[in-house]
Structures are given as C-alpha cells and as structure tokens.
Design an enzyme around this catalytic site. Sequence first.
Site, PDB file in Angstrom:
ATOM      1  N   ASP A 277       0.812  -1.208   0.000  1.00  0.00           N
ATOM      2  CA  ASP A 277       0.000   0.000   0.000  1.00  0.00           C
ATOM      3  C   ASP A 277       0.852   1.268   0.000  1.00  0.00           C
ATOM      4  O   ASP A 277       1.796   1.389   0.789  1.00  0.00           O
ATOM      5  CB  ASP A 277      -0.906  -0.012   1.236  1.00  0.00           C
ATOM      6  CG  ASP A 277      -1.745   1.229   1.366  1.00  0.00           C
ATOM      7  OD1 ASP A 277      -2.649   1.417   0.548  1.00  0.00           O
ATOM      8  OD2 ASP A 277      -1.490   2.030   2.300  1.00  0.00           O
TER       9      ASP A 277
ATOM     10  N   GLU B 179       1.349  -0.035  -4.916  1.00  0.00           N
ATOM     11  CA  GLU B 179       0.593   1.186  -5.162  1.00  0.00           C
ATOM     12  C   GLU B 179       1.574   2.334  -4.962  1.00  0.00           C
ATOM     13  O   GLU B 179       2.208   2.431  -3.906  1.00  0.00           O
ATOM     14  CB  GLU B 179      -0.582   1.327  -4.199  1.00  0.00           C
ATOM     15  CG  GLU B 179      -1.375   2.604  -4.438  1.00  0.00           C
ATOM     16  CD  GLU B 179      -2.285   2.963  -3.272  1.00  0.00           C
ATOM     17  OE1 GLU B 179      -3.228   3.739  -3.499  1.00  0.00           O
ATOM     18  OE2 GLU B 179      -2.038   2.508  -2.140  1.00  0.00           O
TER      19      GLU B 179
END
Length: 596
Positions: free
Chosen positions: A262, A295
């Site tokens: 993330d 990401e």
Amino acid sequence: MKKTLLSEKFGARLLGPDRTRFRLWAPGQQAVSVELDPGTAQASVVPMQARREGWFEAEVARGAGTRYRYRLADGTAVPDPASRMQDGDVHDASVVVDPAAYRWRNTRWRGRPWSEAVIYELHVGAMGGFDGVRGHLPRLAELGVTAIELMPIADFPGTRNWGYDGVLPYAPDRAYGTPESLKALIDEAHGLGLMVFLDVVYNHFGPDGNYLHAYAPSFFRDDVHTPWGPAIDFRRRPVREFFTGNAAYWLHEYRFDGLRLDAVHAIAEQDWLEEMAHAIRQATDRQRHVHLVIEHDGNAVPLLEHEFDAQWNDDGHHVLHRLLTGENQGYYRDYDERPAARLARCLAEGFVYQGEPSAHRGGQHRGRPSAHLPPTSFVLFLQNHDQIGNRALGERLRTLVGDRSEALRAAVALVLLAPQIPLIFMGEEYGVETPFLYFTCHGPELAGAVREGRRKEFESFPAFADDAARAAIPDPNEASTFEASRRGLFQDTGGWFAYYQALLRCRREALMPSLDATRALGARALSDSAVEARWSLGDGRVLAIASNFGDDAVTATQPGAAFALLFESRQGLARGLRQGVLDPTCTLAWTEAQTS
C-alpha cells in the site's frame, strides 16, 4: 521460502513443544521483562537479557498458547509488535503460536504465472471473516477470477476497520478468525486453482494501539512526516528487517501467492523496496510463483523494471472514471482535458503521466516514461476500495452512471479484455449499488476526531460546502456504516454476473495463453469519448479493442485481415464496425492477422 529470511527474528518463536524464545527490539529501554499468563494465578515475570543494539531476549519453558506481554522499565505493559495472534484486541496480551499446527492439504501448489492473474479485491470483514470468504471461493472460481486479494488483515483496534489502521502487522485480526482459519482459507483457494494475495501496509501504523514510541522511538523519524504522522525510519536496519521479515512471514508461513504494498510512495527510503523484493526473490523456490505489486502515486517505473511485477494503474482508473461520470474535481481534474487521448496513452504505454506536470499536485511533475514496460506491468480497474471508499458517500459506479449502464458495460469489457492485469472489487460482478464506506471501531475520543476529520476532508467540495451536507456524511464509527457496506453485496441486479463470467471466459480462452511477450502496437482517440487500441500477442495475432463511451457513433478503423470477433458488449455491433462505424456506448474486441 527459506526460514532464515528474518521472519523469525522478531517476537515469540517456538523452539520446541514447551520452549519459547522471546525477542524485542527496544532501544529506548534499559530493562525489559516478559510477563507470562498475565491476570491468572500462574502469572510470572521473567527478566529479559539485554543484547547488542537495543535487543532484549529470553528463553522460557512455555509452549504454544501461552499468553504474554512485555513489561517496560516504568511498568507499562505492551503487546508484542510482532505478535502472531492477540488474545482479544490490540491492547491485550499476545499469544505464542505454533506455525506448524495447521496441516496443509494442497502441498503441491506452486501458484500461477502473473499473466494468468485476474484479481478480485475483497474486504474480509464484509464477507464474514476468513470462514465467510472461504465459503465464497467456489462462486469466485466459477466467475473466472484466478486470484483473490485480501484487504489488510493486520490486527486493528475494535471489531471492524477498513484495515489501514493496523498496528500489529504479523497478527491476523481476531475479529476475522484464527491463524489456522486463515490458512484453511488459503489452502481451500489453492485447491480451487485460486491464488491469494494480501494487501500489506508498510508506510504507517494506525492511531490506536501502536506502542512502539514508548520503547523504540527511533522506529520513527522526527524530520519527515506523512499524512498519518511521523514517517517510519527505514534508514535503520532493524526497521528494514521488521518489514522484510513480515513480507517473508506471509509468503512462507501462510503461503500467500503475493503481496500488494500500500502507498509505498510514502516510504522515504525507496531503496528498501528493491532490497526487500530482492531478498524475497532470492529466498523463493524457483518453481514457485510469488508476485509483488505496488501502489505508488509517483508511477514508479524503476521499481517495475526490476523486482516488482506490477503497479496499480490509478491513471487508467481516473481517466475511465472521468469518461463514465464526467467528474472533474480532486485528482480527476488531471484527466479532464482530452480524456480519450489520455486513455489511449494508458492502453498503449501504461501510465498517462510520464513526467508531465500534475495540476492537482500544484504543477509537480509525476512519473517516468513507461512505454517499454509490458502491459502486464499494470493492474487496471474500474473500482477498488480506495476509489469507492474515499468518496464521502461511498458510491459505486452503478450509482454514479445512472441510466448509462451500457457505457459501464463497455468499460467493463475494455478492462477485462485489455492485456493489462484486471482487478474487480467485491460486489462489482453483481452490479450492486451497495456503498463501500470508510468504517472504524475506535473509542469515544478518537471516534469523534475521526468523524470530524472525515467531514472536514470534504469541505472544499461544492456538494459538501455547508454544515448540513457534511453532517450527512456517514459516521465511520457507527456500526450502521459498516453494515451498510455489506448489505446486498452479492445480489445480482440484472445479469451482471453472467456478463463478467462471459468476459472472463473469453480472456481465459482467447487471450491468457498468449499474454506473455505481448506488446502494444498503438492506440488513438476516435473522439473525445472513444478509443481504439492494438497489441501484438505472444502467438503472433493482433488483439484490437474499440470502445465508445459517448452517445454518438464515431468513425473507426475497419478490421483487417482474418477478422475474428472475440466479444461485443451488445449484439450486432460488428456489422457497423465492418463499415468503419463504432456505435455509441459499446466495446468490441477482436483478433486479426499480423501485417508486416
């Protein structure tokens, strides 16, 4: 994966049936003890030996199931930051876990190649915990996905959370089930031919239950801040090893097939990412497929050139969202001009922003050239947890597009048949309008701060400019907010499941065997709302896709030699295409012969 890859350096390691070694990195403490079975008649406190560089260690004649916590010099009791399981919530005692307690059934599973990935992102809590997800696996295999991706499961405060407030990265949250139930879920998925990925958060800890500041303040930097507070200090070797060990732990002990990292742009020391990924690759059996996805708001091309399989393609999502909804606020403003041309660049080259200035970021240049990367370096999606949940009211595209469902179907066809790796968000395959809201379960003081912070976040949007509109934003901490995000998730609302299933069957049979060595041949805008793109597949065929999200027909390139229709979002579209006309709100995909 070799067990020597740091995953056993932290926390409680079972050495034998009745022997456990406890290790804690606490450079801010002069003395630490381990308290065993706290709150019981058998409770005892064992001083830990101080080792070099801030480490404390103790070996104790206790086995699996032992409850424990660490006692600091001032008497404060804290859970193990590398706890493998909690006896309750994040503030409670940790539990010694036997990693060999679960007996795996599908021991010959080696994963699947990345080119076969069709990812289904899900929230474990919304689907009923680990056992609930397990019950959905046959349906997902029938749908045609090849991988499920669990939103973060690291132990968080309370009984419900998005997952991005985790504070104990090694401990599956008990609200979802035990470590053994998580392993049973993964085992069952492998038996059905499904990979399992895990979303991990290495850029911050949640606001409640993180005790690292008390005994390891150097875990954090005081000169770099993120949206979540002081940055984690990846300059320090123990910090790097803590998270590298965590990645190894999930991939080895739980046999996850890959990780999604993330928001790694929030990690100041980007070299750690390559270091971690390289360590994972070096320690992985070459016969096993392990996939690493990031990401990254900066469109991190160098990471994709080396150790990482792919990046979530937010550019692709944003421009498709702009074409479908017309929204141009927030980050969508960067895709408001010439959206079809930007989509064409995404299909041909991966990223839309490859060094150009971003108006949304105050003119900051974003990204690097990406055309040399294979299409499978990008994960493409119409919806995910962020793009729905970050909205004040959590609306899905089915709600936002209104009566333009044919345009949405056209976009679904483009995403599922383009050579980029497709991702589906839970419930999307049923066309549900169930919102996916931001939800938490904090104590009263923090709950109020989160509620007000959430409402303040949207005060610059015209729709929430007045107090009454902001007050209507669902309170993250109310149980009803979580329940609203679960209600009706898997009720088909008009043949969407069969539509997704047909598209994924087409991908599996006609495209998947040839995706390796695929390269883009080019793409162009046909109008402000229509595009066409071509790729050379690994078997020499040309894949062509034409999509029109507008309400008017446009002129398109007529198919070439040996035209073979793969899919049309509604019947009869191919007749017009043969005449060089692309009808409104549709997508067609076909193959044709390669021309010299």
